[in-house]
Design a protein around this motif. Sequence first.
Motif, short mmCIF file in Angstrom:
data_model
loop_
_atom_site.label_atom_id
_atom_site.label_comp_id
_atom_site.label_asym_id
_atom_site.label_seq_id
_atom_site.Cartn_x
_atom_site.Cartn_y
_atom_site.Cartn_z
N LEU A 203 6.06 -5.78 6.61
CA LEU A 203 5.55 -6.88 5.81
C LEU A 203 5.13 -6.31 4.45
O LEU A 203 4.12 -5.60 4.34
CB LEU A 203 4.37 -7.54 6.53
CG LEU A 203 3.78 -8.80 5.89
CD1 LEU A 203 4.82 -9.92 5.80
CD2 LEU A 203 2.57 -9.27 6.70
N ASP A 204 5.92 -6.61 3.45
CA ASP A 204 5.74 -6.04 2.11
C ASP A 204 4.81 -6.96 1.31
O ASP A 204 5.19 -8.07 0.93
CB ASP A 204 7.13 -5.92 1.46
CG ASP A 204 7.09 -5.35 0.06
OD1 ASP A 204 6.02 -5.34 -0.59
OD2 ASP A 204 8.16 -4.91 -0.42
N GLU A 205 3.59 -6.49 1.08
CA GLU A 205 2.60 -7.30 0.38
C GLU A 205 2.29 -6.72 -1.01
O GLU A 205 1.13 -6.56 -1.39
CB GLU A 205 1.32 -7.41 1.22
CG GLU A 205 1.53 -8.18 2.52
CD GLU A 205 0.25 -8.40 3.31
OE1 GLU A 205 0.23 -9.35 4.12
OE2 GLU A 205 -0.73 -7.63 3.13
N ARG A 233 1.47 -2.07 0.72
CA ARG A 233 0.86 -2.56 -0.52
C ARG A 233 0.99 -1.50 -1.61
O ARG A 233 1.40 -0.37 -1.33
CB ARG A 233 -0.62 -2.92 -0.29
CG ARG A 233 -0.76 -4.12 0.63
CD ARG A 233 -2.16 -4.65 0.67
NE ARG A 233 -2.28 -5.67 1.70
CZ ARG A 233 -3.44 -6.13 2.16
NH1 ARG A 233 -4.57 -5.67 1.68
NH2 ARG A 233 -3.45 -7.07 3.08
N THR A 234 0.61 -1.87 -2.82
CA THR A 234 0.87 -0.95 -3.93
C THR A 234 -0.20 -1.01 -5.01
O THR A 234 -0.90 -2.02 -5.15
CB THR A 234 2.25 -1.27 -4.56
OG1 THR A 234 2.51 -0.34 -5.61
CG2 THR A 234 2.28 -2.68 -5.15
N PHE A 235 -0.32 0.09 -5.75
CA PHE A 235 -1.17 0.12 -6.94
C PHE A 235 -0.36 -0.19 -8.21
O PHE A 235 -0.86 -0.08 -9.31
CB PHE A 235 -1.85 1.49 -7.07
CG PHE A 235 -2.96 1.69 -6.05
CD1 PHE A 235 -4.23 1.18 -6.29
CD2 PHE A 235 -2.71 2.35 -4.86
CE1 PHE A 235 -5.25 1.34 -5.35
CE2 PHE A 235 -3.71 2.51 -3.91
CZ PHE A 235 -4.98 2.00 -4.16
N SER A 236 0.92 -0.54 -8.04
CA SER A 236 1.80 -0.75 -9.20
C SER A 236 1.65 -2.12 -9.84
O SER A 236 1.98 -2.29 -11.00
CB SER A 236 3.26 -0.60 -8.78
OG SER A 236 3.54 0.68 -8.32
N LYS A 237 1.19 -3.10 -9.08
CA LYS A 237 1.22 -4.46 -9.60
C LYS A 237 -0.16 -4.84 -10.13
O LYS A 237 -0.50 -4.44 -11.23
CB LYS A 237 1.77 -5.39 -8.53
CG LYS A 237 3.17 -4.96 -8.02
CD LYS A 237 4.25 -5.14 -9.05
CE LYS A 237 5.50 -4.31 -8.85
NZ LYS A 237 6.25 -4.50 -7.63
N ILE A 238 -1.00 -5.52 -9.37
CA ILE A 238 -2.27 -5.97 -9.97
C ILE A 238 -3.12 -4.78 -10.43
O ILE A 238 -3.85 -4.87 -11.42
CB ILE A 238 -3.06 -6.88 -9.02
CG1 ILE A 238 -4.01 -7.78 -9.83
CG2 ILE A 238 -3.83 -6.08 -7.97
CD1 ILE A 238 -4.63 -8.91 -9.05
C1 LIG Z 1 7.21 -3.94 -7.07
C2 LIG Z 1 7.50 -4.10 -5.62
C3 LIG Z 1 7.28 -3.09 -4.69
C4 LIG Z 1 6.68 -1.80 -4.96
O1 LIG Z 1 6.83 -1.02 -5.88
P1 LIG Z 1 6.15 0.42 -5.96
O2 LIG Z 1 5.92 0.57 -7.40
O3 LIG Z 1 7.14 1.36 -5.39
O4 LIG Z 1 4.88 0.39 -5.15
C5 LIG Z 1 7.53 -3.32 -3.36
N1 LIG Z 1 7.99 -4.49 -2.94
C6 LIG Z 1 8.21 -5.50 -3.77
C7 LIG Z 1 8.68 -6.78 -3.23
C8 LIG Z 1 7.99 -5.34 -5.14
O5 LIG Z 1 8.26 -6.34 -5.97
#
Ligand SMILES: *Cc1c(COP(=O)(O)O)cnc(C)c1O
Length: 376
Positions: A203-205, A233-238
Motif C-alpha cells: 500500500l503506497d501512501e 511512505r516518503t519524505f519526498s512529497k509533503i
Molecule cells: C513520488 C511517489 C513515490 C515515491 O517517491 P520517492 O521519492 O522514491 O519516495 C512513490 N509512490 C508514488 C505513487 C509516488 O507518486
Amino acid sequence: MAGSNNIIRLAAAGVQALQPYLPGKPVEEVEREYGIRDSIKLASNENPLGPPPAALAAIQAAARNSSTYPDGAGYYLKHKLARRLGVNATQVTLGNGSNEILVLLAEAFLQPGLEAVFDQHAFLVYPLAVQATGASACIAQSLSAADPVQPLGHDLAALAGCIGSRTRLVFIANPNNPTGTWLQEAELRAFLDQVPEHVVVVLDEAYFEYVTEPGYPDGITLLQDYPNLVVTRTFSKIYALAGLRIGYAISSPEMAELLNRIRQPFNTSSVAQAAAMAVLDDEDFLTRSRSVNAEGLALLYGGCVELGLRPVPSVGNFMLVDLGRPAMPIYECLLRAGIIVRPVANYGLPDHLRITVGLPEQNQRVLEALTSALRS
Ligand SMILES: *Cc1c(COP(=O)(O)O)cnc(C)c1O
C-alpha cells in the motif's frame, strides 16, 4: 569479448525489455532548450514551499560528518518514526526514497514464473520494478473516465480478479499517482479480506499526509489485521526532501527483516536521515503545506472547469486534467511559457496532463498559460 551491440542480449530477459522511467524535465534543461528564464516545474509533485529552515540547519550540521559512513541501521530515525506512528522500530525499513523499497519488495518476492498485480493507470515504478525481476504482470482495468466518484480510479474488484496462484505482490497507491484518486477504508478492507495468504499487498501512501477526506484509511492501522500488508511512505512529497532520497516502509517485523537482508548496507545517507528527523518535528510546516495545497488544488480545479476541461478530482498535491485533445501540443506551449507539467501518455493517458499544485502565483500562471495555449 562481446561487442557493445551484443551487450543488451547479455542482459537478463526482464531487463532487455525495460524502458527507462521518464522523469519530469529539469528546469535547467527547459531553460537551455527554449532560451527562457523564470520557468517553474510543476511536474514531479514536489512541495513548492521547499524544505523548512529546521531541515536546512540539520543538513548543514550533518554535512560536517560526511567523511564517515551513515548509521546503516538508521537507529534514531527509525525510533522517531516508530514513536510517531505507534509501531515498533523493528517494523520500520528505511529506503533511498520509497522507490527503493518498492524495488526491494519486487526483488524479495518475484522471479520468472511469478506475477504481480497493479492497476492500468498505476504509478510507473511498479511495472519497472516487476519487469526487472523477470516476473509477469497482471494489469487490472481502471474504473472508467465516466465513473461518477473516482474517474480512472483503482477498481478493486478488477485487482482481486487478477490474483491467482502465481501472484506474490499487489501494488496499490492510495491516493494513486497520476490520477489523484483514492480508496475508502471500508472498500480497502473488503479487498484485503479476499487476498489469499500467499500474496503480499503493498500500500503506497506517498501522499498520505496531504489527505484530509473522512473515510481515508491510515494503512498502518490495517497492519494488525493484515500481516501481509506493507505500507510505504516518503519524505519526498509533503516533507519536501525529494532531492535527499529518503522514504520508509512499515510492516510486520518479519517482513522488515526480509527487506533488511537485501538492502544495501548504507542505503540512506546521514544527511537525509538528519533532515528527515528535523522535518518530522515541524508540525507547522505540514499544516502550512496542506493549506497551500488545498487552496491551490481548488484554484486549479475551478480554473480548468472554467476552461471547459475535465479535471479529475484529486486528494494529492497534483491534478490530472483531461484536455479532450492530444496533450503534447499543449504541453509544448506551456514549456515555451516556462511551465513544466507532466505529459502522461506513458500512463496510457495521451489526452491528459498532470499538474503539480504550486504556490498561488504559480497556479495562476499555469491557468493563464493554459488559457492561451488552448486558444492557439
Ligand atoms: C513520488 C511517489 C513515490 C515515491 O517517491 P520517492 O521519492 O522514491 O519516495 C512513490 N509512490 C508514488 C505513487 C509516488 O507518486
